[in-house]
Design a protein around this motif. Sequence first.
Motif, PDB file in Angstrom:
ATOM      1  N   TYR A 235      -1.308   4.894   2.209  1.00 31.78           N
ATOM      2  CA  TYR A 235      -0.469   6.083   2.309  1.00 31.78           C
ATOM      3  C   TYR A 235      -1.192   7.257   2.984  1.00 31.78           C
ATOM      4  N   GLN A 236      -2.470   7.077   3.225  1.00 32.55           N
ATOM      5  CA  GLN A 236      -3.213   8.078   3.995  1.00 32.55           C
ATOM      6  C   GLN A 236      -3.299   7.685   5.464  1.00 32.55           C
ATOM      7  N   ARG A 237      -3.452   6.369   5.682  1.00 32.46           N
ATOM      8  CA  ARG A 237      -3.503   5.830   7.049  1.00 32.46           C
ATOM      9  C   ARG A 237      -2.607   4.603   7.120  1.00 32.46           C
ATOM     10  N   PRO A 238      -1.310   4.800   7.336  1.00 30.35           N
ATOM     11  CA  PRO A 238      -0.365   3.671   7.366  1.00 30.35           C
ATOM     12  C   PRO A 238      -0.769   2.611   8.386  1.00 30.35           C
ATOM     13  N   GLN A 239      -0.540   1.348   8.021  1.00 28.08           N
ATOM     14  CA  GLN A 239      -0.853   0.225   8.904  1.00 28.08           C
ATOM     15  C   GLN A 239       0.426  -0.299   9.526  1.00 28.08           C
ATOM     16  N   LEU A 273       8.728  -4.042  -0.741  1.00 27.01           N
ATOM     17  CA  LEU A 273       8.625  -4.077   0.720  1.00 27.01           C
ATOM     18  C   LEU A 273       8.816  -2.685   1.314  1.00 27.01           C
ATOM     19  N   LEU A 274       9.695  -1.892   0.723  1.00 26.55           N
ATOM     20  CA  LEU A 274       9.850  -0.498   1.179  1.00 26.55           C
ATOM     21  C   LEU A 274       8.596   0.311   0.885  1.00 26.55           C
ATOM     22  N   ILE A 275       8.006   0.080  -0.274  1.00 25.27           N
ATOM     23  CA  ILE A 275       6.787   0.802  -0.649  1.00 25.27           C
ATOM     24  C   ILE A 275       5.670   0.531   0.372  1.00 25.27           C
ATOM     25  N   LEU A 276       5.672  -0.666   0.977  1.00 24.55           N
ATOM     26  CA  LEU A 276       4.669  -1.013   1.975  1.00 24.55           C
ATOM     27  C   LEU A 276       4.928  -0.357   3.336  1.00 24.55           C
ATOM     28  N   CYS A 277       5.998   0.413   3.414  1.00 22.02           N
ATOM     29  CA  CYS A 277       6.365   1.103   4.663  1.00 22.02           C
ATOM     30  C   CYS A 277       6.418   2.612   4.409  1.00 22.02           C
ATOM     31  N   PRO A 278       5.267   3.293   4.341  1.00 25.31           N
ATOM     32  CA  PRO A 278       5.241   4.725   4.001  1.00 25.31           C
ATOM     33  C   PRO A 278       6.127   5.595   4.873  1.00 25.31           C
ATOM     34  N   GLU A 279       6.164   5.305   6.162  1.00 23.82           N
ATOM     35  CA  GLU A 279       6.970   6.135   7.062  1.00 23.82           C
ATOM     36  C   GLU A 279       8.462   5.961   6.798  1.00 23.82           C
ATOM     37  N   ILE A 280       8.872   4.732   6.469  1.00 33.46           N
ATOM     38  CA  ILE A 280      10.288   4.484   6.185  1.00 33.46           C
ATOM     39  C   ILE A 280      10.710   5.173   4.894  1.00 33.46           C
ATOM     40  N   THR A 281       9.853   5.172   3.874  1.00 28.26           N
ATOM     41  CA  THR A 281      10.203   5.864   2.626  1.00 28.26           C
ATOM     42  C   THR A 281      10.427   7.350   2.870  1.00 28.26           C
ATOM     43  N   HIS A 282       9.755   7.883   3.858  1.00 26.99           N
ATOM     44  CA  HIS A 282       9.956   9.303   4.204  1.00 26.99           C
ATOM     45  C   HIS A 282      11.255   9.480   4.999  1.00 26.99           C
ATOM     46  N   ALA A 330       4.183   1.988  -8.846  1.00 22.59           N
ATOM     47  CA  ALA A 330       3.461   2.018  -7.571  1.00 22.59           C
ATOM     48  C   ALA A 330       3.119   3.444  -7.162  1.00 22.59           C
ATOM     49  N   SER A 331       4.021   4.378  -7.441  1.00 21.43           N
ATOM     50  CA  SER A 331       3.787   5.771  -7.036  1.00 21.43           C
ATOM     51  C   SER A 331       2.580   6.382  -7.738  1.00 21.43           C
ATOM     52  N   THR A 332       2.235   5.854  -8.918  1.00 23.65           N
ATOM     53  CA  THR A 332       1.090   6.413  -9.646  1.00 23.65           C
ATOM     54  C   THR A 332      -0.240   6.052  -8.991  1.00 23.65           C
ATOM     55  N   TYR A 333      -0.221   5.077  -8.085  1.00 24.13           N
ATOM     56  CA  TYR A 333      -1.443   4.696  -7.375  1.00 24.13           C
ATOM     57  C   TYR A 333      -1.616   5.500  -6.078  1.00 24.13           C
ATOM     58  N   ILE A 334      -0.704   6.434  -5.845  1.00 23.21           N
ATOM     59  CA  ILE A 334      -0.755   7.264  -4.636  1.00 23.21           C
ATOM     60  C   ILE A 334      -1.072   8.691  -5.042  1.00 23.21           C
ATOM     61  N   ASN A 335      -2.011   9.302  -4.360  1.00 23.66           N
ATOM     62  CA  ASN A 335      -2.410  10.672  -4.666  1.00 23.66           C
ATOM     63  C   ASN A 335      -1.298  11.638  -4.264  1.00 23.66           C
ATOM     64  N   ASP A 338      -1.195  13.589  -1.035  1.00 27.55           N
ATOM     65  CA  ASP A 338      -0.794  12.975   0.237  1.00 27.55           C
ATOM     66  C   ASP A 338       0.639  13.326   0.616  1.00 27.55           C
ATOM     67  N   HIS A 339       1.378  13.975  -0.314  1.00 27.20           N
ATOM     68  CA  HIS A 339       2.748  14.456  -0.053  1.00 27.20           C
ATOM     69  C   HIS A 339       3.650  13.349   0.496  1.00 27.20           C
ATOM     70  N   SER A 340       3.580  12.223  -0.124  1.00 24.92           N
ATOM     71  CA  SER A 340       4.350  11.070   0.349  1.00 24.92           C
ATOM     72  C   SER A 340       5.830  11.196  -0.015  1.00 24.92           C
ATOM     73  N   GLY A 341       6.668  10.607   0.844  1.00 27.21           N
ATOM     74  CA  GLY A 341       8.107  10.574   0.575  1.00 27.21           C
ATOM     75  C   GLY A 341       8.459   9.720  -0.614  1.00 27.21           C
ATOM     76  N   ILE A 342       7.519   8.877  -1.081  1.00 24.76           N
ATOM     77  CA  ILE A 342       7.804   8.012  -2.224  1.00 24.76           C
ATOM     78  C   ILE A 342       8.082   8.832  -3.480  1.00 24.76           C
TER      79      ILE A 342
END
Length: 497
Positions: A235-239, A273-282, A330-335, A338-342
């Motif tokens: 979620y910091q450097r999407p692949q 599968l959506l969680i694995l797509c940070p940009e799509i969740t946003h 899953a969201s609890t494993y993201i800082n 990082d201001h993620s859309g999740i």
Amino acid sequence: MAAHKPVEWVQAVINRFDEQLPVKTGHQNNHTKVSTEHNKECLINISKYKFSHVISGLTNILKNVNNMRIFGEAAEKNLYLSQLIILDTLEKCLASQSKDCLRLDETMLVKQLLPEICHFIHTYREGHQHAAELRASASGVLFSLSCNNFNAVFSRISTRLQELTVCSEDTVDVHDIELMQYINVDCSKLKRLLQETVLKFKALKKPAQHAVINSLEKAFWNWVENYPDEFTMLYQRPQTDMADAAERLFDLVDSFAESAKRKAAVWPLQIILLILCPEITHIISREVVEESKANKKLFLESLRKALAGQGGSKQLTESAAIACVKLCKASTYINREDHSGIFLLVQSIVVDLKALLFNPTKPFSRGAGSQNADVDLMIDCFVSCFRINPHNNQHFKVCLASASPSTFHFVLVNSLHRIITNSDLDWWPKIDAVYCYSGELRLMFSDTLSRVMQGLHTHAPLRMTPVRKGLHTRAHSHSFSHQSFETPFVFLCKRTS
């Protein structure tokens, strides 16, 4: 030291290990137990230098023990204990495997050990007295094997997937596909599993597709829980390649989910599968999205409706609850920094989720056979909600209330115990956020203990359910016996005193 010993000396230690197994010697006393443990430690140390010889010897012992014909309850117990001893020794030897021997030994591992362990996992199903413990121990061996020999396990999975794409039989063997839920998976390995599944999913028959769906979901959690830093980094450097494989598989699974029954089966994987797509969740949090992302937005809307009881099916509501708990977890494993859309997705569902799972007047239930799974789901939800916002604690008060079902008290105690004992990430809040409720907790413990002791002899027996590193106690009924509470109960009593 073992590096300088002849092969005959190593074989003598293997033979001594074999001869002192309970299935050969009968009932073990303290002396024989110490001797067996000593033999184990010797083999583990020797395996660092004579890895191939030790693993081959242990594999042959396991095969021979599995093929033994035994009669009587005592012999059955000795067989089971011997199998556990061998499996535990194998797991520890594999865990200390030297990097230098990988190429030499991979062929041997594929030809000898892997098939034996797979047979062990597949054969020991429910009905066998010790099936769960043996399967858990064998899966531990497979996990250790896959750490340094992933290609061997991946090749077996890939080969079986390929075979099933051209299989014309109505009944298919999906056991090798299920191996992906037991193996060590880091980011690159999960990516390979996703990419392989994308290539072959559409050609698989429905039973194989269901096996892939269930197994990939478990592989994801193996990754997150064993390599949390990798998931946080995603979620910091999407692949791009990871997100591409996940999105393509989402679309394939989405087209598979034609009926309410199939939707219920795939929703938990789709949220992952959506969680694995940070940009799509946003992107899908916007009002209007491009056509290629419309099905993802529609999926989330269907999820919210089902969670609120508007999906037209109890099955969809239950699946939505499972999927949303996974999203929260899953969201609890993201800082949060990082201001993620999740986190926007979590905020959109968490109120309805807690209302569904923590309703004392209408407890969440998927039926009598799913009680343990329901309790686990509630614990996951409770812990995740605490980690998301420890001060938003309405569900805490509901579980604490004396009028709530005893299941809610059980969930509360086990959730607090997990919060205290599992705090791997820096941003997870500590237990001191609930210290203000210590008085109420002591009253709840006292009241529960009193009621349990009064009805101790009328309650259903406990079932000991194995996990990789020990035994986890669960009760069959909503009236949990004192043993269910014992470890977290004593632990939390000390914290609240």
